[in-house]
Design a protein around this motif. Sequence first.
Motif, short mmCIF file in Angstrom:
data_model
loop_
_atom_site.label_atom_id
_atom_site.label_comp_id
_atom_site.label_asym_id
_atom_site.label_seq_id
_atom_site.Cartn_x
_atom_site.Cartn_y
_atom_site.Cartn_z
N ALA A 54 0.86 -1.19 0.00
CA ALA A 54 0.00 0.00 0.00
C ALA A 54 0.89 1.23 0.00
CB ALA A 54 -0.91 0.02 1.22
N THR A 55 0.47 2.24 -0.72
CA THR A 55 1.14 3.53 -0.68
C THR A 55 0.20 4.50 0.02
OG1 THR A 55 2.29 3.08 -2.75
CG2 THR A 55 2.18 5.38 -2.06
N VAL A 56 0.68 5.08 1.11
CA VAL A 56 -0.12 6.01 1.90
C VAL A 56 0.49 7.39 1.71
CG1 VAL A 56 -0.97 6.57 4.20
CG2 VAL A 56 -0.63 4.18 3.55
N ARG A 57 -0.29 8.29 1.12
CA ARG A 57 0.21 9.64 0.83
C ARG A 57 -0.09 10.56 2.01
NH1 ARG A 57 -2.37 7.41 -3.48
NH2 ARG A 57 -0.87 6.56 -4.97
N LEU A 58 0.97 11.15 2.53
CA LEU A 58 0.85 12.02 3.69
C LEU A 58 0.55 13.46 3.30
CD1 LEU A 58 3.85 10.45 5.60
CD2 LEU A 58 1.42 9.98 5.92
N GLU A 59 0.68 13.74 2.03
CA GLU A 59 0.28 15.04 1.47
C GLU A 59 -0.24 14.77 0.06
OE1 GLU A 59 4.45 16.69 -0.36
OE2 GLU A 59 4.14 16.98 1.77
N LEU A 60 -0.95 15.74 -0.49
CA LEU A 60 -1.53 15.56 -1.82
C LEU A 60 -1.18 16.73 -2.71
CD1 LEU A 60 -5.13 14.39 -0.82
CD2 LEU A 60 -3.20 12.97 -1.50
N ASP A 61 -0.91 16.43 -3.98
CA ASP A 61 -0.79 17.48 -4.98
C ASP A 61 -2.11 17.50 -5.76
OD1 ASP A 61 -0.69 15.29 -6.70
OD2 ASP A 61 1.41 15.58 -7.25
N ASP A 62 -2.18 18.28 -6.82
CA ASP A 62 -3.44 18.39 -7.57
C ASP A 62 -3.90 17.05 -8.13
OD1 ASP A 62 -3.63 21.10 -7.05
OD2 ASP A 62 -2.71 21.70 -8.95
N PHE A 63 -2.96 16.23 -8.65
CA PHE A 63 -3.35 14.95 -9.22
C PHE A 63 -3.96 14.04 -8.15
CE2 PHE A 63 -2.44 10.46 -9.87
CZ PHE A 63 -3.13 10.23 -11.04
N PHE A 64 -3.28 13.88 -7.03
CA PHE A 64 -3.77 12.97 -5.99
C PHE A 64 -5.03 13.50 -5.32
CE2 PHE A 64 0.71 11.55 -6.21
CZ PHE A 64 0.45 10.26 -6.63
#
Length: 145
Positions: A54-64
């Motif tokens: 699993a990839t857990v994103r701790l921040e988001l850019d416009d795409f995510f």
Amino acid sequence: MAADGGRWSLRFDPDLPWADYVALVGERETSAGPSDVAHAELVADVDGTVVGRATVRLELDDFFRTLGGQIGYLVLPAHRGRGHATEMLRQSLVFLREHGHPEPVLVTCDDDNVASATVIERNGGVLESVVSGVGDVPKRRYWIG
């Protein structure tokens, strides 16, 4: 994994010894692209056998924030259909909460991926919308929390 339409990790090489891979992903990316965001890669194993990640994103850019969501998961083909993805998503949500991420959490999947939609819904996902995705495949946007 590429033949199955999935991607394990940007740095994964099936011929690389596991300890070397763990050391490699622990290094800071020095040539990060514009869509590289702070994230954690979690490995799912059952009795010492790797079944997915699993990839857990701790921040988001416009795409995510629009299409990718905060959690991506992949179960290796030989281990699908056994509930691993449901548990991986559950534990990824716990990981995000333990790292202070506020709810709700955005999780997306391809509109035609019934298995993934079921996993998200089993974890409390509420469908917000279906939006144009990359290529011809629309994305389902779910919120959990």
